[in-house]
Design a protein around this motif. Structure first.
Motif, PDB file in Angstrom:
ATOM      1  N   ARG A   1       0.846  -1.197   0.000  1.00 24.04           N
ATOM      2  CA  ARG A   1       0.000   0.000   0.000  1.00 24.04           C
ATOM      3  C   ARG A   1       0.880   1.246   0.000  1.00 24.04           C
ATOM      4  NH1 ARG A   1      -2.101  -2.410   4.769  1.00 24.04           N
ATOM      5  NH2 ARG A   1      -1.380  -0.541   5.883  1.00 24.04           N
ATOM      6  N   ASP A   2       0.289   2.362  -0.421  1.00 24.60           N
ATOM      7  CA  ASP A   2       1.053   3.603  -0.523  1.00 24.60           C
ATOM      8  C   ASP A   2       1.493   4.145   0.827  1.00 24.60           C
ATOM      9  OD1 ASP A   2       0.976   3.598  -3.267  1.00 24.60           O
ATOM     10  OD2 ASP A   2      -0.725   4.981  -3.414  1.00 24.60           O
ATOM     11  N   ASP A   3       0.816   3.752   1.916  1.00 22.66           N
ATOM     12  CA  ASP A   3       1.217   4.259   3.231  1.00 22.66           C
ATOM     13  C   ASP A   3       2.375   3.464   3.833  1.00 22.66           C
ATOM     14  OD1 ASP A   3      -0.549   2.022   3.581  1.00 22.66           O
ATOM     15  OD2 ASP A   3      -0.786   2.558   5.676  1.00 22.66           O
ATOM     16  N   MET A   4       2.897   2.504   3.100  1.00 22.62           N
ATOM     17  CA  MET A   4       4.004   1.676   3.578  1.00 22.62           C
ATOM     18  C   MET A   4       5.324   2.187   3.007  1.00 22.62           C
ATOM     19  SD  MET A   4       2.352  -2.104   2.955  1.00 22.62           S
ATOM     20  CE  MET A   4       1.058  -2.770   4.004  1.00 22.62           C
ATOM     21  N   ASP A   5       6.364   2.144   3.823  1.00 24.93           N
ATOM     22  CA  ASP A   5       7.715   2.370   3.327  1.00 24.93           C
ATOM     23  C   ASP A   5       8.505   1.072   3.283  1.00 24.93           C
ATOM     24  OD1 ASP A   5       7.373   5.045   2.858  1.00 24.93           O
ATOM     25  OD2 ASP A   5       8.361   5.716   4.685  1.00 24.93           O
ATOM     26  N   ALA A   6       8.059   0.077   4.043  1.00 18.06           N
ATOM     27  CA  ALA A   6       8.670  -1.252   3.987  1.00 18.06           C
ATOM     28  C   ALA A   6       7.590  -2.280   4.312  1.00 18.06           C
ATOM     29  CB  ALA A   6       9.823  -1.384   4.968  1.00 18.06           C
ATOM     30  N   LEU A   7       7.624  -3.391   3.589  1.00 18.01           N
ATOM     31  CA  LEU A   7       6.720  -4.507   3.848  1.00 18.01           C
ATOM     32  C   LEU A   7       7.553  -5.779   3.806  1.00 18.01           C
ATOM     33  CD1 LEU A   7       3.859  -5.627   4.285  1.00 18.01           C
ATOM     34  CD2 LEU A   7       3.615  -5.752   1.793  1.00 18.01           C
TER      35      LEU A   7
ATOM     36  N   ALA B   1       7.537  -4.355  15.023  1.00 19.35           N
ATOM     37  CA  ALA B   1       8.428  -3.820  16.045  1.00 19.35           C
ATOM     38  C   ALA B   1       9.520  -4.850  16.289  1.00 19.35           C
ATOM     39  CB  ALA B   1       7.658  -3.528  17.338  1.00 19.35           C
ATOM     40  N   ARG B   2      10.637  -4.392  16.815  1.00 11.53           N
ATOM     41  CA  ARG B   2      11.742  -5.284  17.109  1.00 11.53           C
ATOM     42  C   ARG B   2      11.388  -6.262  18.225  1.00 11.53           C
ATOM     43  NH1 ARG B   2      15.784  -5.713  13.333  1.00 11.53           N
ATOM     44  NH2 ARG B   2      16.346  -3.650  12.531  1.00 11.53           N
ATOM     45  N   ARG B   3      11.944  -7.456  18.103  1.00 10.17           N
ATOM     46  CA  ARG B   3      11.807  -8.536  19.072  1.00 10.17           C
ATOM     47  C   ARG B   3      10.399  -9.120  19.062  1.00 10.17           C
ATOM     48  NH1 ARG B   3      15.037  -4.880  21.516  1.00 10.17           N
ATOM     49  NH2 ARG B   3      13.304  -3.904  22.634  1.00 10.17           N
ATOM     50  N   GLY B   4      10.337 -10.417  18.897  1.00 12.89           N
ATOM     51  CA  GLY B   4       9.062 -11.104  18.859  1.00 12.89           C
ATOM     52  C   GLY B   4       9.233 -12.493  18.296  1.00 12.89           C
ATOM     53  N   ASP B   5       8.129 -13.109  17.932  1.00 14.21           N
ATOM     54  CA  ASP B   5       8.119 -14.501  17.510  1.00 14.21           C
ATOM     55  C   ASP B   5       8.024 -14.678  16.003  1.00 14.21           C
ATOM     56  OD1 ASP B   5       8.370 -15.423  20.105  1.00 14.21           O
ATOM     57  OD2 ASP B   5       6.205 -15.390  20.451  1.00 14.21           O
ATOM     58  N   TYR B   6       8.350 -13.627  15.247  1.00 12.04           N
ATOM     59  CA  TYR B   6       8.389 -13.737  13.792  1.00 12.04           C
ATOM     60  C   TYR B   6       9.826 -13.573  13.302  1.00 12.04           C
ATOM     61  CZ  TYR B   6       3.299 -13.313  13.592  1.00 12.04           C
ATOM     62  OH  TYR B   6       1.948 -13.524  13.745  1.00 12.04           O
ATOM     63  N   VAL B   7      10.190 -14.364  12.310  1.00 13.34           N
ATOM     64  CA  VAL B   7      11.492 -14.308  11.664  1.00 13.34           C
ATOM     65  C   VAL B   7      11.336 -13.547  10.344  1.00 13.34           C
ATOM     66  CG1 VAL B   7      13.241 -15.720  10.518  1.00 13.34           C
ATOM     67  CG2 VAL B   7      12.265 -16.462  12.701  1.00 13.34           C
ATOM     68  N   TYR B   8      12.289 -12.684  10.041  1.00 17.38           N
ATOM     69  CA  TYR B   8      12.316 -12.081   8.707  1.00 17.38           C
ATOM     70  C   TYR B   8      12.670 -13.162   7.702  1.00 17.38           C
ATOM     71  CZ  TYR B   8      13.904  -9.449   4.652  1.00 17.38           C
ATOM     72  OH  TYR B   8      14.079  -8.981   3.375  1.00 17.38           O
ATOM     73  N   GLY B   9      11.800 -13.353   6.716  1.00 12.52           N
ATOM     74  CA  GLY B   9      11.974 -14.460   5.782  1.00 12.52           C
ATOM     75  C   GLY B   9      12.971 -14.225   4.666  1.00 12.52           C
ATOM     76  N   GLY B  10      13.441 -12.973   4.506  1.00 14.43           N
ATOM     77  CA  GLY B  10      14.400 -12.698   3.448  1.00 14.43           C
ATOM     78  C   GLY B  10      13.788 -12.162   2.178  1.00 14.43           C
ATOM     79  N   ALA B  11      12.529 -11.698   2.238  1.00 11.21           N
ATOM     80  CA  ALA B  11      11.875 -11.079   1.084  1.00 11.21           C
ATOM     81  C   ALA B  11      11.121  -9.846   1.581  1.00 11.21           C
ATOM     82  CB  ALA B  11      10.899 -12.049   0.415  1.00 11.21           C
ATOM     83  N   GLN B  12      11.168  -8.781   0.803  1.00  9.82           N
ATOM     84  CA  GLN B  12      10.503  -7.544   1.209  1.00  9.82           C
ATOM     85  C   GLN B  12      10.277  -6.647   0.008  1.00  9.82           C
ATOM     86  OE1 GLN B  12      12.828  -4.612   3.405  1.00  9.82           O
ATOM     87  NE2 GLN B  12      14.714  -5.263   2.412  1.00  9.82           N
ATOM     88  N   ILE B  13       9.451  -5.616   0.229  1.00  9.56           N
ATOM     89  CA  ILE B  13       9.393  -4.445  -0.645  1.00  9.56           C
ATOM     90  C   ILE B  13       9.774  -3.256   0.228  1.00  9.56           C
ATOM     91  CG2 ILE B  13       7.970  -2.949  -2.091  1.00  9.56           C
ATOM     92  CD1 ILE B  13       6.192  -5.336  -2.694  1.00  9.56           C
ATOM     93  N   ILE B  14      10.646  -2.388  -0.286  1.00  7.54           N
ATOM     94  CA  ILE B  14      11.102  -1.258   0.505  1.00  7.54           C
ATOM     95  C   ILE B  14      11.318  -0.045  -0.392  1.00  7.54           C
ATOM     96  CG2 ILE B  14      13.563  -1.859   0.308  1.00  7.54           C
ATOM     97  CD1 ILE B  14      13.720  -1.037   3.362  1.00  7.54           C
ATOM     98  N   ARG B  15      10.961   1.126   0.148  1.00  6.25           N
ATOM     99  CA  ARG B  15      11.288   2.371  -0.553  1.00  6.25           C
ATOM    100  C   ARG B  15      12.741   2.722  -0.226  1.00  6.25           C
ATOM    101  NH1 ARG B  15       6.404   4.641  -2.291  1.00  6.25           N
ATOM    102  NH2 ARG B  15       4.596   4.057  -1.003  1.00  6.25           N
ATOM    103  N   PRO B  16      13.571   2.912  -1.230  1.00  8.41           N
ATOM    104  CA  PRO B  16      14.995   3.127  -0.963  1.00  8.41           C
ATOM    105  C   PRO B  16      15.397   4.589  -0.786  1.00  8.41           C
ATOM    106  CG  PRO B  16      14.667   2.818  -3.301  1.00  8.41           C
ATOM    107  CD  PRO B  16      13.302   2.683  -2.659  1.00  8.41           C
ATOM    108  N   ASP B  17      14.436   5.515  -0.852  1.00  8.63           N
ATOM    109  CA  ASP B  17      14.764   6.940  -0.872  1.00  8.63           C
ATOM    110  C   ASP B  17      15.664   7.352   0.294  1.00  8.63           C
ATOM    111  OD1 ASP B  17      12.050   6.109  -1.719  1.00  8.63           O
ATOM    112  OD2 ASP B  17      11.970   8.089  -2.649  1.00  8.63           O
TER     113      ASP B  17
END
Length: 222
Positions: A121-127, A154-170
């Motif tokens: 979505r447009d309100d996201m800078d990283a997904l 948020a940092r720390r929790g029970d989810y692992v970053y899977g290694g795939a994302q969409i991010i605005r690089p600005d």
């Protein structure tokens, strides 16, 4: 089409001795290299242009990609890490949000890049694509993130970053260092409530060390 960056520059130290003479992205899993599996995901998601960064044993990766519609962002002197590597590759990727993918994981189920693209979505800078820690095969260590009811992370929790994302690089331009991790950018976006995560619905395996390869192959043959 959305641009895709595949990170393939690292030394693969956890994969030794397999990586003594072979870059980790060219290690085969169930008969197909990790890099080719990552490229398959990108092509199936309609990604383009596609850029692969290289450093360690980079000529082997360049030879492997010869004749394919893939650009190479070489880092010959120093590995720039994920943030510095992405910033260097931006002239090849174009403007706007970018998909990034770590090739040293194996996925089953829905294409993670296509799922991210559909949820953006447009309100996201990283997904970020997240995996519950109890479903993160071969994962070593704790979780990376938590996720609220609206999907903000948020940092720390029970989810692992899977290694795939969409991010605005600005905002990479705001970071003065030449070598830096995308964690630096994530922290800026998390603080502003503009970093989100969705949960992968299929299987996931971290292929970061030799003993993980048979685990990934069993998952793929499921």
């Amino acid at each position: 089409m959305r641009p895709l960056m595949i990170f393939a520059a690292g030394h693969g130290t956890r994969m030794r001795p397999l990586t003594d003479s072979l870059p980790k992205p060219l290690i085969p899993v169930a008969g197909r290299t990790l890099l080719d599996r990552a490229l398959d995901l990108g092509r199936a998601a309609g990604a383009g242009p596609v850029v692969v960064n290289t450093h360690y044993l980079g000529p082997q990766i360049a030879d492997h990609l010869a004749g394919q519609d893939v650009a190479i962002s070489d880092e010959p002197e120093t590995i720039l890490d994920t943030g510095g590597g992405l910033r260097q590759a931006l002239p090849l990727l174009g403007t706007g949000p970018v998909m990034t993918l770590n090739p040293d994981v194996v996925w089953t189920g829905p294409n993670p890049l296509a799922a991210l693209d559909a949820a953006w979505r447009d309100d996201m800078d990283a997904l970020l694509m997240l995996v519950p820690l109890d479903r993160a095969a071969a994962r070593q260590g704790t979780g990376d993130f938590s996720r609220d009811a609206e999907g903000r992370i948020a940092r720390r929790g029970d989810y692992v970053y899977g290694g795939a994302q969409i991010i605005r690089p600005d905002r990479l331009a705001e970071i003065p260092d030449r070598v830096f991790s995308l964690n630096r950018l994530w922290d800026l976006l998390i603080a502003e409530g503009r970093a989100f995560g969705i949960v992968h619905a299929g299987g996931w395996c971290d292929v970061g060390y030799p003993e993980a390869i048979p685990l990934a192959e069993r998952m793929l043959h499921g």
